[in-house]
Design a protein around this motif. Structure first.
Motif, short mmCIF file in Angstrom:
data_model
loop_
_atom_site.label_atom_id
_atom_site.label_comp_id
_atom_site.label_asym_id
_atom_site.label_seq_id
_atom_site.Cartn_x
_atom_site.Cartn_y
_atom_site.Cartn_z
N LYS A 63 0.83 -1.21 0.00
CA LYS A 63 0.00 0.00 0.00
C LYS A 63 0.86 1.26 0.00
N ASN A 64 0.64 2.09 -0.99
CA ASN A 64 1.22 3.43 -1.06
C ASN A 64 0.36 4.25 -2.01
N GLU A 65 0.68 5.50 -2.16
CA GLU A 65 -0.14 6.39 -2.98
C GLU A 65 -0.22 5.93 -4.43
N ASP A 66 0.87 5.45 -4.98
CA ASP A 66 0.87 5.00 -6.38
C ASP A 66 -0.06 3.80 -6.58
N VAL A 67 -0.05 2.87 -5.64
CA VAL A 67 -0.91 1.69 -5.74
C VAL A 67 -2.37 2.10 -5.60
N GLU A 68 -2.66 2.99 -4.65
CA GLU A 68 -4.03 3.47 -4.47
C GLU A 68 -4.54 4.14 -5.76
N ARG A 75 -10.63 1.14 -11.34
CA ARG A 75 -12.05 1.19 -10.97
C ARG A 75 -12.79 2.19 -11.84
N MET A 76 -12.17 3.33 -12.11
CA MET A 76 -12.79 4.33 -12.95
C MET A 76 -12.97 3.82 -14.38
N ARG A 77 -12.00 3.07 -14.85
CA ARG A 77 -12.12 2.47 -16.19
C ARG A 77 -13.30 1.51 -16.23
N LEU A 94 -16.09 5.48 -4.60
CA LEU A 94 -14.64 5.68 -4.53
C LEU A 94 -14.21 6.38 -3.24
N GLY A 95 -15.17 6.81 -2.44
CA GLY A 95 -14.85 7.45 -1.16
C GLY A 95 -14.46 8.91 -1.31
#
Length: 97
Positions: A63-68, A75-77, A94-95
């Motif tokens: 978990k890091n910003e790039d993975v998020e 998900r958007m795709r 998506l929160g």
């Protein structure tokens, strides 16, 4: 709802190798954090044989910003192809605030 959860889980499993690459962590480091050998880890990746628990532990390690951002983009795709999801519903899912 249940079907969507299963589809999301399958998408996460399918994208784990890409997410690992995006994370910047080395596979031997991830394997060590998961408590398995690098060979076992490589086999799990190539066979896509992660249990839900394995996938959850793996995602916590990388978990890091790039993975998020990577998973958010995926998900958007997926949402882009769903004509039944409004912008407000997508934001909620998506929160986003």
């Amino acid at each position: 709802m249940v079907q969507e959860t299963i589809i999301n889980y399958k998408s996460i499993l399918a994208n784990l190798p890409k997410a690992i690459a995006v994370s910047g962590y080395r596979k031997d480091y991830i394997a060590k954090k998961l408590g398995i050998s690098p060979q076992s880890f490589s086999a799990k990746i190539s066979r896509k044989s992660f249990s839900p628990e394995d996938a959850e532990r793996l995602l916590k390690v990388i978990k890091n910003e790039d993975v998020e951002e990577f998973f958010m983009l995926e998900r958007m795709r997926a949402l882009k192809n769903d004509d039944n999801v409004s912008y407000e519903d997508a934001k909620k899912e998506l929160g986003w605030k």
